[in-house]
Design an enzyme around this catalytic site. Structure first.
Site, PDB file in Angstrom:
ATOM      1  N   GLU A 215       0.838  -1.204   0.000  1.00  0.00           N
ATOM      2  CA  GLU A 215       0.000   0.000   0.000  1.00  0.00           C
ATOM      3  C   GLU A 215       0.869   1.247   0.000  1.00  0.00           C
ATOM      4  O   GLU A 215       2.023   1.225   0.433  1.00  0.00           O
ATOM      5  CB  GLU A 215      -0.941  -0.015   1.211  1.00  0.00           C
ATOM      6  CG  GLU A 215      -1.890  -1.214   1.217  1.00  0.00           C
ATOM      7  CD  GLU A 215      -2.851  -1.223   2.393  1.00  0.00           C
ATOM      8  OE1 GLU A 215      -3.218  -0.134   2.875  1.00  0.00           O
ATOM      9  OE2 GLU A 215      -3.236  -2.327   2.831  1.00  0.00           O
ATOM     10  N   TYR A 216       0.303   2.337  -0.499  1.00  0.00           N
ATOM     11  CA  TYR A 216       1.006   3.633  -0.594  1.00  0.00           C
ATOM     12  C   TYR A 216       2.283   3.516  -1.429  1.00  0.00           C
ATOM     13  O   TYR A 216       3.312   4.122  -1.123  1.00  0.00           O
ATOM     14  CB  TYR A 216       1.308   4.187   0.799  1.00  0.00           C
ATOM     15  CG  TYR A 216       0.074   4.455   1.611  1.00  0.00           C
ATOM     16  CD1 TYR A 216      -0.666   5.620   1.422  1.00  0.00           C
ATOM     17  CD2 TYR A 216      -0.388   3.531   2.549  1.00  0.00           C
ATOM     18  CE1 TYR A 216      -1.827   5.861   2.150  1.00  0.00           C
ATOM     19  CE2 TYR A 216      -1.548   3.760   3.277  1.00  0.00           C
ATOM     20  CZ  TYR A 216      -2.253   4.920   3.072  1.00  0.00           C
ATOM     21  OH  TYR A 216      -3.398   5.159   3.790  1.00  0.00           O
ATOM     22  N   MET A 278     -10.363  -3.463  -0.915  1.00  0.00           N
ATOM     23  CA  MET A 278     -10.356  -2.999   0.482  1.00  0.00           C
ATOM     24  C   MET A 278     -11.411  -1.893   0.641  1.00  0.00           C
ATOM     25  O   MET A 278     -11.088  -0.717   0.819  1.00  0.00           O
ATOM     26  CB  MET A 278      -8.969  -2.526   0.875  1.00  0.00           C
ATOM     27  CG  MET A 278      -7.926  -3.640   0.868  1.00  0.00           C
ATOM     28  SD  MET A 278      -6.295  -3.122   1.467  1.00  0.00           S
ATOM     29  CE  MET A 278      -5.748  -2.080   0.105  1.00  0.00           C
ATOM     30  N   TYR A 280     -13.361  -0.271   2.637  1.00  0.00           N
ATOM     31  CA  TYR A 280     -13.676   0.218   3.978  1.00  0.00           C
ATOM     32  C   TYR A 280     -12.740   1.365   4.323  1.00  0.00           C
ATOM     33  O   TYR A 280     -11.878   1.733   3.527  1.00  0.00           O
ATOM     34  CB  TYR A 280     -13.548  -0.897   5.024  1.00  0.00           C
ATOM     35  CG  TYR A 280     -12.446  -1.899   4.773  1.00  0.00           C
ATOM     36  CD1 TYR A 280     -11.110  -1.594   5.033  1.00  0.00           C
ATOM     37  CD2 TYR A 280     -12.732  -3.159   4.253  1.00  0.00           C
ATOM     38  CE1 TYR A 280     -10.099  -2.512   4.800  1.00  0.00           C
ATOM     39  CE2 TYR A 280     -11.731  -4.086   4.006  1.00  0.00           C
ATOM     40  CZ  TYR A 280     -10.416  -3.758   4.293  1.00  0.00           C
ATOM     41  OH  TYR A 280      -9.415  -4.661   4.040  1.00  0.00           O
ATOM     42  N   GLU A 281     -12.936   1.945   5.496  1.00  0.00           N
ATOM     43  CA  GLU A 281     -12.150   3.080   6.001  1.00  0.00           C
ATOM     44  C   GLU A 281     -12.529   4.414   5.373  1.00  0.00           C
ATOM     45  O   GLU A 281     -11.695   5.309   5.243  1.00  0.00           O
ATOM     46  CB  GLU A 281     -10.634   2.840   5.877  1.00  0.00           C
ATOM     47  CG  GLU A 281     -10.067   1.894   6.915  1.00  0.00           C
ATOM     48  CD  GLU A 281     -10.037   2.468   8.336  1.00  0.00           C
ATOM     49  OE1 GLU A 281      -9.085   3.181   8.703  1.00  0.00           O
ATOM     50  OE2 GLU A 281     -11.017   2.194   9.078  1.00  0.00           O
ATOM     51  N   TRP A 404     -11.725  -8.090   7.180  1.00  0.00           N
ATOM     52  CA  TRP A 404     -10.708  -7.407   7.960  1.00  0.00           C
ATOM     53  C   TRP A 404     -11.360  -6.884   9.241  1.00  0.00           C
ATOM     54  O   TRP A 404     -12.125  -5.953   9.181  1.00  0.00           O
ATOM     55  CB  TRP A 404     -10.070  -6.251   7.178  1.00  0.00           C
ATOM     56  CG  TRP A 404      -9.043  -5.577   8.036  1.00  0.00           C
ATOM     57  CD1 TRP A 404      -9.187  -4.405   8.735  1.00  0.00           C
ATOM     58  CD2 TRP A 404      -7.735  -6.056   8.324  1.00  0.00           C
ATOM     59  NE1 TRP A 404      -8.045  -4.134   9.449  1.00  0.00           N
ATOM     60  CE2 TRP A 404      -7.141  -5.131   9.215  1.00  0.00           C
ATOM     61  CE3 TRP A 404      -7.014  -7.200   7.940  1.00  0.00           C
ATOM     62  CZ2 TRP A 404      -5.844  -5.306   9.709  1.00  0.00           C
ATOM     63  CZ3 TRP A 404      -5.733  -7.362   8.427  1.00  0.00           C
ATOM     64  CH2 TRP A 404      -5.164  -6.423   9.299  1.00  0.00           C
TER      65      TRP A 404
END
Length: 427
Positions: A215-216, A278, A280-281, A404
């Site tokens: 990630e990133y 992913m 979410y968040e 997760w």
């Protein structure tokens, strides 16, 4: 299956009387922490047995499975009171089938740290196709930083669950390192050493596949990241290992931001065997109070992914947590506390709050005031919000769900999942 939302004045007894289900089943299926005190707005999952079996002296779960034509895992899924175990007692009633027994298959993955509570893992394993211990780190020379994963792999295998090796650029400080990702993706010597170590570890530990989570990543390293996934797939597939890759929740190709730019859905989707969205968040520790995974946002991610990646390759990421924000929120300063979905209901009960439901976000929330007069706002997941997210998997024909994470109990989720889908067993 029905999802009952508790109304003012209702008790577990009155709901049991109305539904015709015994209180003991409602308590076991929903793992109620305080059955005598329900919360207005709280959800209860109701499932109606079609065929039951009364345990006779000396009978074992394996014998009942053979006699009924069901797997032990399915019996455990149908009977949460077993808590993933095999211990029976004479006179016990086991559900063999429900009126709404599903046929639509789903693959289910869940992530767990090595310090997960063992009893919680046992209760959860019957509902998984894969278990993914979190995480293998990487050194600057391409060596692996190994977690304490052996007991998780063994526990998974004992319950008929395959384990996936998880590889990430997560540092000991808890953040993802784009510098480390750059080194791995651009230094041939480091990458070669890493790939050799991955193969050795897959074989030594008995893993059934690889899950890659960088990630990133620097935007300029996007093509190199897709090429790295392609290299892993070309090498590992002939050895029998699928490669799964986590993708940031994009809604269009050129979406700006360090989290998104290097995750080329088309290139990575073509290189990997499968991908995890992913999704979410949106609500996170430093955000304004809101749902972790608002349904319109999740839907937008899925619909964009389907323009780049075949549906049969896509796993939908599902959150198993909520957040508790102290109010008022000062942007970038106020930090929410991550909590379990069960803890959220307990907080509502403790502070006599009524749980609301946002029909747009498809998520529950409430406000409360603590002993010091501090106001809080909580967003979390319940049976309704989980059913809505799982509904996207059904609607779009996706392969599976990736949770997760598994570190906190959320029993209603597994009852809903078992009612909506036939969970795929690998082993």
């Amino acid at each position: 299956m029905e999802i009952h939302v508790v109304r003012t004045g209702e008790t577990l007894y009155s709901i049991a009387l109305q539904s015709g289900l015994p209180m003991s089943r409602l308590i076991a299926d929903n793992q109620l922490t305080d059955p005598a005190h329900l919360v207005v707005g709280q959800t209860l999952v109701l499932r109606y047995p079609q065929q039951v079996h009364t345990v006779q002296p000396g009978e074992t779960l394996s014998a009942i499975a053979r006699q009924s034509g069901l797997s032990i895992r399915q019996l455990q899924r149908n009977n949460p009171a077993l808590e993933g175990g095999t211990t029976l007692y004479p006179g016990q009633t086991l559900v063999l089938t429900y009126e709404d027994t599903p046929s639509l298959p789903i693959w289910v993955n869940g992530y767990a740290y090595p310090f997960i509570e063992r009893s919680l893992l046992q209760r959860t394993l019957p509902f998984l196709t894969y278990l993914t211990p979190f995480t293998y780190g990487i050194t600057e020379s391409g060596d692996l930083i190994e977690p304490d994963d052996s007991w998780l792999i063994a526990a998974a295998a004992a319950h008929g669950v395959a384990a996936l090796m998880h590889l990430s650029t997560l540092t000991q400080e808890g953040g993802f390192s784009n510098e480390l990702a750059h080194l791995i993706l651009t230094d041939e010597t480091v990458q070669n050493n890493l790939v050799e170590n991955i193969v050795r570890q897959l074989e030594a530990k008995g893993y059934r596949g690889l899950d890659v989570d960088f990630e990133y990543v620097f935007p300029a390293d996007g093509p190199a990241y897709a090429a790295f996934i392609r290299r892993l797939t070309d090498l590992l597939n002939p050895l029998g290992y699928p490669v799964i890759t986590a993708l940031a929740p994009k809604t269009y190709r050129e979406q700006p931001g360090l989290l998104y730019e290097a995750h080329d859905y088309g290139a990575i989707g073509a290189a990997a065997n499968e991908v995890l969205l992913m999704a979410y968040e949106w609500g996170y520790a430093y955000s304004e109070p809101m749902a972790v995974a608002p349904l319109p946002n999740v839907r937008a991610v899925v619909e964009y992914a389907l323009t780049e990646i075949p549906r049969e390759k896509i796993w939908l990421g599902i959150p198993n947590y909520g957040y508790d924000w102290p109010l008022p929120v000062e942007p970038g300063v106020t930090r929410a506390t991550s909590i379990s979905n069960q803890r959220a209901v307990d907080l509502a009960r403790l502070y006599r709050a009524e749980i609301q439901y946002d029909e747009t976000a498809q998520a529950p929330w409430f406000r409360y005031q603590n002993e010091t007069g501090q106001e809080h706002e909580v967003w979390f997941e319940d049976a309704r919000s989980i059913q809505a997210k799982l509904g996207l998997i059904r609607e779009y024909g996706l392969k599976g769900a990736g949770y997760w994470n598994l570190m906190r109990p959320f029993p209603q989720n597994w009852v809903v999942l078992n009612a909506e889908f036939q969970i795929h067993d690998l082993l």
